[in-house]
Design an enzyme around this catalytic site. Structure first.
Site, mmCIF file in Angstrom:
data_model
loop_
_atom_site.group_PDB
_atom_site.id
_atom_site.type_symbol
_atom_site.label_atom_id
_atom_site.label_comp_id
_atom_site.label_asym_id
_atom_site.label_seq_id
_atom_site.Cartn_x
_atom_site.Cartn_y
_atom_site.Cartn_z
ATOM 1 C CE LYS A 245 -2.227 -1.222 3.695
ATOM 2 N NZ LYS A 245 -1.364 -2.590 4.115
ATOM 3 N NE ARG B 190 5.846 -0.688 10.251
ATOM 4 C CZ ARG B 190 4.968 -0.452 9.432
ATOM 5 N NH1 ARG B 190 5.010 0.058 8.300
ATOM 6 N NH2 ARG B 190 3.907 -1.320 9.492
ATOM 7 N NE ARG C 65 1.777 -5.323 10.855
ATOM 8 C CZ ARG C 65 2.809 -5.157 10.142
ATOM 9 N NH1 ARG C 65 3.937 -5.535 10.480
ATOM 10 N NH2 ARG C 65 2.763 -4.110 8.905
ATOM 11 N NE ARG D 104 -4.907 -1.788 9.837
ATOM 12 C CZ ARG D 104 -3.970 -1.315 8.933
ATOM 13 N NH1 ARG D 104 -3.855 -0.113 8.481
ATOM 14 N NH2 ARG D 104 -2.708 -1.970 9.123
ATOM 15 N NE ARG E 135 8.021 -2.603 6.331
ATOM 16 C CZ ARG E 135 6.817 -2.209 6.409
ATOM 17 N NH1 ARG E 135 5.967 -1.850 5.370
ATOM 18 N NH2 ARG E 135 5.930 -3.122 7.414
HETATM 19 P P1 AP5 Z 1 4.606 -1.395 2.039
HETATM 20 O O1 AP5 Z 1 4.385 -0.760 0.673
HETATM 21 O O2 AP5 Z 1 5.321 -1.031 3.069
HETATM 22 O O3 AP5 Z 1 3.224 -2.339 2.350
HETATM 23 P P2 AP5 Z 1 2.121 -1.908 3.066
HETATM 24 O O4 AP5 Z 1 1.020 -2.636 2.482
HETATM 25 O O5 AP5 Z 1 2.163 -0.233 3.209
HETATM 26 O O6 AP5 Z 1 2.495 -2.502 4.381
HETATM 27 P P3 AP5 Z 1 2.619 -1.841 5.940
HETATM 28 O O7 AP5 Z 1 3.261 -2.654 6.775
HETATM 29 O O8 AP5 Z 1 2.522 -0.642 6.073
HETATM 30 O O9 AP5 Z 1 0.821 -2.363 6.221
HETATM 31 P P4 AP5 Z 1 0.199 -2.459 7.562
HETATM 32 O O10 AP5 Z 1 -1.292 -2.234 6.822
HETATM 33 O O11 AP5 Z 1 0.240 -3.514 8.389
HETATM 34 O O12 AP5 Z 1 0.853 -1.090 8.559
HETATM 35 P P5 AP5 Z 1 0.264 0.332 8.987
HETATM 36 O O13 AP5 Z 1 1.488 1.207 8.833
HETATM 37 O O14 AP5 Z 1 -0.983 0.600 7.871
HETATM 38 O O15 AP5 Z 1 5.578 -2.931 1.301
HETATM 39 C C1 AP5 Z 1 5.941 -3.631 2.274
HETATM 40 C C2 AP5 Z 1 7.515 -4.278 1.941
HETATM 41 O O16 AP5 Z 1 7.295 -4.977 0.847
HETATM 42 C C3 AP5 Z 1 8.329 -3.312 1.856
HETATM 43 O O17 AP5 Z 1 9.894 -3.512 2.285
HETATM 44 C C4 AP5 Z 1 8.363 -2.911 0.209
HETATM 45 O O18 AP5 Z 1 9.675 -2.240 -0.135
HETATM 46 C C5 AP5 Z 1 8.179 -4.292 -0.025
HETATM 47 N N1 AP5 Z 1 7.417 -4.465 -1.441
HETATM 48 C C6 AP5 Z 1 6.363 -3.596 -1.611
HETATM 49 N N2 AP5 Z 1 5.872 -3.783 -2.903
HETATM 50 C C7 AP5 Z 1 6.750 -4.825 -3.381
HETATM 51 C C8 AP5 Z 1 6.643 -5.593 -4.664
HETATM 52 N N3 AP5 Z 1 5.827 -5.432 -5.666
HETATM 53 N N4 AP5 Z 1 7.545 -6.674 -4.636
HETATM 54 C C9 AP5 Z 1 8.150 -7.213 -3.434
HETATM 55 N N5 AP5 Z 1 8.519 -6.337 -2.427
HETATM 56 C C10 AP5 Z 1 7.448 -5.067 -2.432
HETATM 57 O O19 AP5 Z 1 -0.258 0.094 10.052
HETATM 58 C C11 AP5 Z 1 0.607 -0.331 11.462
HETATM 59 C C12 AP5 Z 1 -0.289 -0.281 12.450
HETATM 60 O O20 AP5 Z 1 -1.113 0.936 12.887
HETATM 61 C C13 AP5 Z 1 -1.639 -1.266 12.461
HETATM 62 O O21 AP5 Z 1 -1.191 -2.670 13.002
HETATM 63 C C14 AP5 Z 1 -2.369 -0.810 13.411
HETATM 64 O O22 AP5 Z 1 -2.112 -1.089 15.084
HETATM 65 C C15 AP5 Z 1 -2.415 0.666 13.378
HETATM 66 N N6 AP5 Z 1 -3.323 1.495 12.465
HETATM 67 C C16 AP5 Z 1 -3.108 1.805 11.204
HETATM 68 N N7 AP5 Z 1 -4.225 2.177 10.370
HETATM 69 C C17 AP5 Z 1 -5.315 1.851 11.417
HETATM 70 C C18 AP5 Z 1 -6.484 1.978 11.400
HETATM 71 N N8 AP5 Z 1 -7.380 2.575 10.311
HETATM 72 N N9 AP5 Z 1 -7.083 1.357 12.361
HETATM 73 C C19 AP5 Z 1 -6.718 0.724 13.221
HETATM 74 N N10 AP5 Z 1 -5.476 0.967 13.563
HETATM 75 C C20 AP5 Z 1 -4.589 1.361 12.595
HETATM 76 MG MG MG Z 2 2.128 1.011 4.639
#
Ligand code: AP5
Ligand code: MG
Length: 209
Positions: A13, A156, A167, A87, A123
């Site tokens: 994402k 992270r 997760r 979410r 990552r």
């Molecule tokens: P990346 O692009 O970072 O993927 P992502 O989907 O953004 O992954 P996140 O880890 O950020 O997702 P998440 O949803 O768990 O975390 P968030 O910060 O939203 O890519 C991931 C890796 O893959 C990278 O190393 C990248 O280089 C690699 N990659 C990307 N594309 C690729 C490809 N095509 N091929 C190969 N490799 C690739 O949330 C974190 C925490 O915050 C949650 O657990 C929760 O506690 C809280 N939170 C956030 N939002 C909410 C909400 N709305 N409600 C409640 N709690 C929330």
């Molecule tokens: Mg992200």
């Protein structure tokens, strides 16, 4: 346009959001990035969110919806790209109440769990500029563990094996129903998230025509 990026942790994402926001001129709101900044700054929000995040659990809906309401008030009429929100079905319903009649599309990036675990375990991120290093993509962290900007490169807190598993479970239990929510409203686009980031972005552009 209001565009929602759905997808498992590690689905790409954040990676795709960087490209989409430029191409479609959208404001990018990642609730995860916003919460991590609050944790790093030690704000009240950060203190509240930290334990949920480190356990791989979701931060309570009312807290998240409060953030979104404030953001939309400050940015009325602008195109927005939501990354990592909504979410839960409760958050999706809350967003509908905030947006009322605006045109919404939800794009789900589909990647299987095995691929997600590989991506997230590899990552590393710069604490200063946020640059993502991932050997799987040939983007290796420099030797001294210092980013090109001079910042410290770290893993992270929620990218350790046990938290990744939590997760993923939370995603399947609480966030997958959000996909059905948008399917039911005929607002859903599905995109295969495997392949290189450029290949995935090409599919997103085709889906958004
Ligand atoms: P990346 O692009 O970072 O993927 P992502 O989907 O953004 O992954 P996140 O880890 O950020 O997702 P998440 O949803 O768990 O975390 P968030 O910060 O939203 O890519 C991931 C890796 O893959 C990278 O190393 C990248 O280089 C690699 N990659 C990307 N594309 C690729 C490809 N095509 N091929 C190969 N490799 C690739 O949330 C974190 C925490 O915050 C949650 O657990 C929760 O506690 C809280 N939170 C956030 N939002 C909410 C909400 N709305 N409600 C409640 N709690 C929330
Ligand atoms: Mg992200």
């Amino acid at each position: 346009m209001i565009l929602i990026l759905l997808g498992a942790p590690g689905a790409g994402k954040g990676t795709q959001a960087e490209k989409i926001k430029v191409e479609y001129n959208l404001l990018h709101l990642s609730t995860g990035d916003l919460l991590r900044a609050a944790v790093a700054d030690g704000t009240e929000l950060g203190k509240l969110a930290k334990d949920y995040m480190n356990a791989g659990k979701l931060v309570p809906d009312d807290v998240i919806l409060g953030i979104i309401r404030d953001f939309m008030k400050e940015n009325t009429g602008k195109g927005v790209l939501f990354d990592g929100f909504p979410r839960t079905v409760m958050q999706a319903g809350g967003l509908d109440e905030i947006l009322r009649d605006e045109k919404v599309r939800a794009l789900s990036l589909e990647v299987d769990d095995e691929q997600v675990i590989k991506r997230l375990s590899a990552r590393r991120v710069c604490r200063e500029c946020g640059k993502v290093y991932n050997p799987a993509l040939g983007i290796n962290p420099p030797k001294e563990n210092a980013c090109e900007c001079g910042g410290e490169i770290y893993q992270r807190d929620d990218d350790h094996a046990e938290t990744i598993a939590n997760r993923l479970k939370v995603y399947h239990d609480q966030t997958e129903p959000v996909i059905e929510y948008y399917r039911g409203k005929s607002q859903l686009l599905i995109v295969n998230g495997t392949g290189t980031p450029d290949e995935v972005f090409g599919r997103i552009r085709e889906a958004l025509v």
